[in-house]
Design an enzyme around this catalytic site. Structure first.
Site, PDB file in Angstrom:
ATOM      1  N   GLY A   1     -14.053  -2.563  -2.427  1.00 55.26           N
ATOM      2  CA  GLY A   1     -13.259  -3.755  -2.102  1.00 55.26           C
ATOM      3  C   GLY A   1     -13.949  -4.590  -1.039  1.00 55.26           C
ATOM      4  N   ALA A   2     -15.290  -4.658  -1.125  1.00 50.74           N
ATOM      5  CA  ALA A   2     -16.086  -5.300  -0.062  1.00 50.74           C
ATOM      6  C   ALA A   2     -16.200  -6.810  -0.223  1.00 50.74           C
ATOM      7  CB  ALA A   2     -17.483  -4.681  -0.023  1.00 50.74           C
TER       8      ALA A   2
ATOM      9  N   ASN B   1     -11.944   1.433   0.792  1.00 50.31           N
ATOM     10  CA  ASN B   1     -11.139   0.331   1.326  1.00 50.31           C
ATOM     11  C   ASN B   1     -10.335  -0.403   0.258  1.00 50.31           C
ATOM     12  OD1 ASN B   1     -10.636  -2.157   3.247  1.00 50.31           O
ATOM     13  ND2 ASN B   1     -11.700  -2.969   1.441  1.00 50.31           N
TER      14      ASN B   1
ATOM     15  N   TYR C   1       3.547   1.435  -2.045  1.00 51.93           N
ATOM     16  CA  TYR C   1       2.432   1.281  -1.103  1.00 51.93           C
ATOM     17  C   TYR C   1       2.496   2.371  -0.017  1.00 51.93           C
ATOM     18  CZ  TYR C   1      -0.816  -1.199   2.025  1.00 51.93           C
ATOM     19  OH  TYR C   1      -1.882  -1.549   2.838  1.00 51.93           O
TER      20      TYR C   1
ATOM     21  N   ALA D   1       3.914   5.287  -0.193  1.00 52.83           N
ATOM     22  CA  ALA D   1       3.585   6.587  -0.796  1.00 52.83           C
ATOM     23  C   ALA D   1       2.075   6.715  -1.005  1.00 52.83           C
ATOM     24  CB  ALA D   1       4.319   6.750  -2.126  1.00 52.83           C
TER      25      ALA D   1
HETATM   26  P1  NAD Z   1      -7.596  -8.022   0.134  1.00 56.60           P
HETATM   27  O1  NAD Z   1      -6.639  -8.180  -0.977  1.00 56.60           O
HETATM   28  O2  NAD Z   1      -7.967  -9.212   0.957  1.00 56.60           O
HETATM   29  O3  NAD Z   1      -8.964  -7.378  -0.411  1.00 56.60           O
HETATM   30  C1  NAD Z   1      -8.955  -6.254  -1.239  1.00 56.60           C
HETATM   31  C2  NAD Z   1     -10.281  -6.180  -2.000  1.00 56.60           C
HETATM   32  O4  NAD Z   1     -10.209  -5.031  -2.871  1.00 56.60           O
HETATM   33  C3  NAD Z   1     -10.526  -7.409  -2.897  1.00 56.60           C
HETATM   34  O5  NAD Z   1     -11.869  -7.825  -2.778  1.00 56.60           O
HETATM   35  C4  NAD Z   1     -10.203  -6.897  -4.289  1.00 56.60           C
HETATM   36  O6  NAD Z   1     -10.915  -7.561  -5.322  1.00 56.60           O
HETATM   37  C5  NAD Z   1     -10.616  -5.434  -4.179  1.00 56.60           C
HETATM   38  N1  NAD Z   1      -9.940  -4.611  -5.179  1.00 56.60           N
HETATM   39  C6  NAD Z   1      -8.629  -4.640  -5.533  1.00 56.60           C
HETATM   40  N2  NAD Z   1      -8.379  -3.780  -6.523  1.00 56.60           N
HETATM   41  C7  NAD Z   1      -9.563  -3.166  -6.815  1.00 56.60           C
HETATM   42  C8  NAD Z   1      -9.950  -2.188  -7.753  1.00 56.60           C
HETATM   43  N3  NAD Z   1      -9.075  -1.665  -8.619  1.00 56.60           N
HETATM   44  N4  NAD Z   1     -11.246  -1.795  -7.787  1.00 56.60           N
HETATM   45  C9  NAD Z   1     -12.151  -2.347  -6.938  1.00 56.60           C
HETATM   46  N5  NAD Z   1     -11.833  -3.280  -6.012  1.00 56.60           N
HETATM   47  C10 NAD Z   1     -10.550  -3.695  -5.962  1.00 56.60           C
HETATM   48  O7  NAD Z   1      -6.987  -6.862   1.046  1.00 56.60           O
HETATM   49  P2  NAD Z   1      -7.266  -6.459   2.571  1.00 56.60           P
HETATM   50  O8  NAD Z   1      -6.149  -6.961   3.375  1.00 56.60           O
HETATM   51  O9  NAD Z   1      -8.655  -6.754   2.969  1.00 56.60           O
HETATM   52  O10 NAD Z   1      -7.054  -4.875   2.458  1.00 56.60           O
HETATM   53  C11 NAD Z   1      -8.117  -3.949   2.403  1.00 56.60           C
HETATM   54  C12 NAD Z   1      -7.545  -2.540   2.602  1.00 56.60           C
HETATM   55  O11 NAD Z   1      -6.873  -2.463   3.844  1.00 56.60           O
HETATM   56  C13 NAD Z   1      -6.532  -2.132   1.535  1.00 56.60           C
HETATM   57  O12 NAD Z   1      -6.682  -0.761   1.237  1.00 56.60           O
HETATM   58  C14 NAD Z   1      -5.219  -2.372   2.229  1.00 56.60           C
HETATM   59  O13 NAD Z   1      -4.187  -1.577   1.702  1.00 56.60           O
HETATM   60  C15 NAD Z   1      -5.570  -1.972   3.646  1.00 56.60           C
HETATM   61  N6  NAD Z   1      -4.654  -2.516   4.641  1.00 56.60           N
HETATM   62  C16 NAD Z   1      -4.538  -3.862   4.804  1.00 56.60           C
HETATM   63  C17 NAD Z   1      -3.662  -4.326   5.768  1.00 56.60           C
HETATM   64  C18 NAD Z   1      -3.475  -5.797   6.032  1.00 56.60           C
HETATM   65  O14 NAD Z   1      -2.616  -6.129   6.823  1.00 56.60           O
HETATM   66  N7  NAD Z   1      -4.247  -6.682   5.435  1.00 56.60           N
HETATM   67  C19 NAD Z   1      -2.921  -3.430   6.536  1.00 56.60           C
HETATM   68  C20 NAD Z   1      -3.075  -2.073   6.335  1.00 56.60           C
HETATM   69  C21 NAD Z   1      -3.959  -1.627   5.370  1.00 56.60           C
END
Ligand code: NAD
Length: 247
Positions: free
Chosen positions: A13-14, A90, A155, A157
């Site tokens: 997810g980079a 991620n 989420y 869970a």
């Molecule tokens: P985001 O939606 O901005 O980015 C997520 C990335 O993951 C995207 O580039 C997307 O294309 C990729 N992705 C999604 N599904 C995928 C799959 N099946 N295979 C490969 N890549 C996939 O999200 P973010 O806010 O940057 O979140 C990143 C991580 O941090 C996630 O695991 C999220 O649950 C966690 N997180 C985020 C927050 C927040 O407040 N933003 C808080 C706690 C945890």
């Protein structure tokens, strides 16, 4: 300081948000970067920015929730990089809804990507980590996996699952010099949280002792620490990066 010189890091997810910040933070610390996202073009910007920092960087397309896709991507990554030292799981999604309205499809999608995706990628790289008797795995969980949140039972869970997975695998791999830790971000400014309404955001800020949402770099700094030599004696831990939400 290039504390990760000659190391290779894989970040799922980079393409944007927290994953992009992690990839670039590790690159700035000296690591070469394998970017994984759903489509190759999603990785373009991250790869270009990592290369601009003087690192090697590669893009790989994979859906982390599909075993065949993960197997192919991991083979391609190892063929391109030669070895991997750091894995950051991620990639993640939300599909929010109250329990009584939660569809089976939304439950499955979130569990498959957030939890099964972490399992598939960790399993796939464990063989080479075991062989080289070293490796750092950092899983991105969430404060919601610790505290729960109305409207996010799928989420919550999935992220509680990531925490249990992290601790179990940490115990399995510790004797081989591999550490496995999780980070539990609070609310971080990304596309994922951009959907929150102004009213919900106001209510949210009241729950955050430090009084602001976090930035992707706040999470990336914690990943860098857990991936660095400074964290060699830390495994099976969950590090909240949440402005004090879950204390
Ligand atoms: P985001 O939606 O901005 O980015 C997520 C990335 O993951 C995207 O580039 C997307 O294309 C990729 N992705 C999604 N599904 C995928 C799959 N099946 N295979 C490969 N890549 C996939 O999200 P973010 O806010 O940057 O979140 C990143 C991580 O941090 C996630 O695991 C999220 O649950 C966690 N997180 C985020 C927050 C927040 O407040 N933003 C808080 C706690 C945890």
């Amino acid at each position: 300081m290039n504390q990760l010189a000659n190391q290779v890091a894989v970040v799922t997810g980079a393409g944007r948000g927290i994953g992009q910040a992690i990839a670039l933070k590790l690159a700035a610390a000296g690591a070469d970067i394998a970017c994984v996202d759903l489509k190759l073009e999603f990785c373009e910007e991250t790869v270009q920015k990592a290369q601009a920092l003087g690192r090697k960087a590669w893009a790989f397309a994979a859906n982390v929730s599909e075993a065949a896709s993960v197997t192919t991507a991991v083979e391609q990554i190892l063929a391109a990089t030669g070895k991997v030292d750091i894995l950051v799981n991620n990639a993640g999604i939300t599909k929010d809804g109250l329990l009584m309205r939660m569809s089976e499809a939304d439950w499955d999608a979130v569990l498959d990507i957030n939890l099964k995706g972490t399992f598939l990628f960790t399993k796939a790289f464990s063989r080479s980590f075991l062989k080289q008797q070293s490796g750092r795995i950092v899983n991105i969980a969430s404060v919601i996996g610790i505290m729960g949140n109305a409207g996010q039972c799928n989420y919550g869970a999935s992220k509680a699952g990531v925490i249990g997975f992290t601790k179990s695998v940490a115990r399995e791999l510790a004797s081989r010099g591999i550490t496995v830790n999780a980070i539990a971000p609070g609310f971080i400014e990304t596309a994922m949280t951009a959907k929150i309404s102004p009213e919900a955001r106001e209510a949210l800020l009241k729950q955050i002792p430090l009084g602001t949402l976090g930035q992707p770099d706040d999470v990336a700094d914690a990943v860098l620490f857990l991936a660095s030599p400074a964290a060699r004696y830390i495994t099976g831990q969950v590090l909240p990066v949440d402005g004090g939400m879950a204390m």
